[in-house]
Design an enzyme around this catalytic site. Structure first.
Site, PDB file in Angstrom:
ATOM      1  N   GLY A   1       0.807  -1.210   0.000  1.00 57.54           N
ATOM      2  CA  GLY A   1       0.000   0.000   0.000  1.00 57.54           C
ATOM      3  C   GLY A   1       0.839   1.258   0.000  1.00 57.54           C
ATOM      4  O   GLY A   1       0.509   2.247  -0.674  1.00 57.54           O
TER       5      GLY A   1
ATOM      6  N   GLU B   1      -4.223  -2.420  11.773  1.00 55.35           N
ATOM      7  CA  GLU B   1      -3.261  -3.452  11.394  1.00 55.35           C
ATOM      8  C   GLU B   1      -3.012  -4.451  12.518  1.00 55.35           C
ATOM      9  O   GLU B   1      -2.512  -5.546  12.284  1.00 55.35           O
ATOM     10  CB  GLU B   1      -1.946  -2.816  10.968  1.00 55.35           C
ATOM     11  CG  GLU B   1      -1.205  -2.106  12.090  1.00 55.35           C
ATOM     12  CD  GLU B   1      -0.083  -1.216  11.563  1.00 55.35           C
ATOM     13  OE1 GLU B   1       1.026  -1.335  12.074  1.00 55.35           O
ATOM     14  OE2 GLU B   1      -0.334  -0.421  10.639  1.00 55.35           O
TER      15      GLU B   1
END
Length: 438
Positions: free
Chosen positions: A104, A326
């Site tokens: 990302g 995360e």
């Protein structure tokens, strides 16, 4: 959900026969390393990056910047103390091709850099990268003066036609699917002719610590940044145009990657020390101290590092993880081994990560005998007696480490494609075995 090839290698997750006692040296932060590489590449003078993480994501970032003309020399620091990268900025140029893999940070942070290059830069990556949203960056760059060819998909593959400069100015974006959209624009903004004013206009903004990390690092290299926290408007960030300084930066250990090792102490009732844990940090992983303490452990920051001790009991938790999404896979793994139910909230955006993490966690834990249900914005986990089986990872590094955590307490767990951990945590199987004394 990604289809799993039948021939994929399986890794028997080590089962802990008793409490784990270990000191684990966690490699550097991916988030810090990749931000530092971008800022150093845009600086007006060379800089040093000490203790960088060498992983798939960071090596992809370095290769991409090299393709655009940036010099990155790998070696030891100027005083001979440990690995360091020398970053030598130069005129950004195309034509170039960038392989983002499934990172990302690479797919989102580099299109603004490419807009400053002299020539076209093509972005491509793994099949999963085509499914990850990029519209927030693409649309914003167009408003700021960039020319991008993406066949109106709002995703990869695409080509940024760099013009050597970018006007910059004001832009509104919806970053509710990824805080990286904001960070991407802020990191390159000092090089925009007018700087940038980014206004988030969507729903709740996830992973705010990562935006704070971006702002903190920008200020370290001399950028002027106005933020909501510094008295500005809510959801508005302003970066002034100006030169960035070449710095000598040291990368902190990746605190999110410390999660499985701290979890090992928690679920086995042992003790794990992580050296060099910073007293002050913008890394989301620092919240593990609070979350895992609530789940039954205790911790102390000492001269040796963070000492985390499990009590032998693991408790369920009701927690909003919107700022630290995360960490969800590892927390879900621990919650599946707890003595009471857990609710993990605020993480609907995880459906757009390396895989749909909410669906993946639900399926994999349930196939080991668990009882996990998806909610609108998270997971509800009712602990059950788990059994062995294959834990699929969907090419997602945090799924692999979540499976390893469960394997400590549940014999017979096999992790499919544990090699995917190389994305951010090189040599994870060896670190894991070393922690267990194997």
């Amino acid at each position: 959900m990604t289809e799993i090839p039948a021939h994929t290698t399986l890794w028997p997750a080590p089962h802990a026969s008793g409490p784990v006692f270990a000191t684990v040296h966690v490699p550097g932060s991916k988030s810090v390393t990749n931000r530092a590489l971008v800022l150093a590449a845009l600086a007006a003078e060379p800089g040093w990056l000490r203790r960088p993480l060498r992983s798939r994501d960071t090596l992809l970032m370095a290769a991409a910047l090299r393709a655009m003309g940036v010099g990155i020399e790998e070696g030891v620091g100027p005083d001979g103390s440990g690995e360091a990268w020398r970053v030598i900025p130069s005129g950004l140029r195309g034509p170039a091709t960038v392989d983002v893999g499934n990172a990302g940070t690479v797919m989102r942070f580099l299109p603004p850099v490419a807009a400053l290059a002299d020539g076209p830069v093509r972005f491509d990556g793994d099949p999963r990268s085509y499914e990850r949203p990029l519209n927030g960056v693409i649309d914003a760059l167009r408003v700021l003066g960039a020319r991008i060819d993406d066949d109106n998909r709002g995703s990869l593959p695409m080509t940024v036609h760099g013009g050597g400069a970018l006007d910059g100015g004001r832009v509104e974006i919806d970053a509710s699917s990824s805080s990286q959209f904001v960070s991407a624009l802020l990191l390159s903004a000092p090089r925009f002719n007018q700087g940038v004013e980014v206004r988030h206009v969507g729903g709740p903004l996830p992973s705010m610590p990562h935006i704070r990390m971006t702002v903190d690092m920008l200020r370290t290299v001399g950028a002027q940044v106005d933020t909501p926290e510094s008295g500005g408007e809510p959801n508005v960030w302003r970066v002034t145009s100006g030169a960035l300084l070449g710095r000598d930066l040291t990368v902190e250990p990746d605190l999110s990657n410390a999660q499985p090792f701290l979890a090992a102490a928690l679920v086995t009732g042992g003790k794990v020390i992580v050296p060099d844990w910073p007293e002050r940090t913008t890394q989301p992983g620092d919240r593990l101290r609070e979350i895992f303490t609530l789940m039954g452990g205790s911790c102390e920051l000492t001269e040796q590092g963070l000492e985390f001790t499990g009590s032998g009991s693991v408790h369920g938790i009701d927690v909003d993880l919107s700022e630290v999404g995360e960490l969800t896979p590892g927390i879900a793994a621990v919650a599946a081994l707890a003595d009471s139910p857990s609710t993990l909230r605020g993480v609907a955006h995880l459906r757009l990560h390396e895989t749909d993490r909410l669906a993946a966690l639900t399926k994999e834990i349930n196939e080991l005998g668990g009882d996990v249900t998806e909610t609108a914005d998270g997971l509800h986990i009712r602990p059950r007696r788990l059994h062995g089986g294959i834990f699929h990872t969907y090419d997602d590094h945090r799924m692999a480490t979540a499976g390893a955590i469960i394997g400590l307490a549940v014999p017979g767990v096999e992790i499919e494609n544990v090699g995917t951990t190389a994305k951010t945590l090189p040599d994870f199987p060896d670190l894991w075995a070393g922690m267990l004394g194997n």
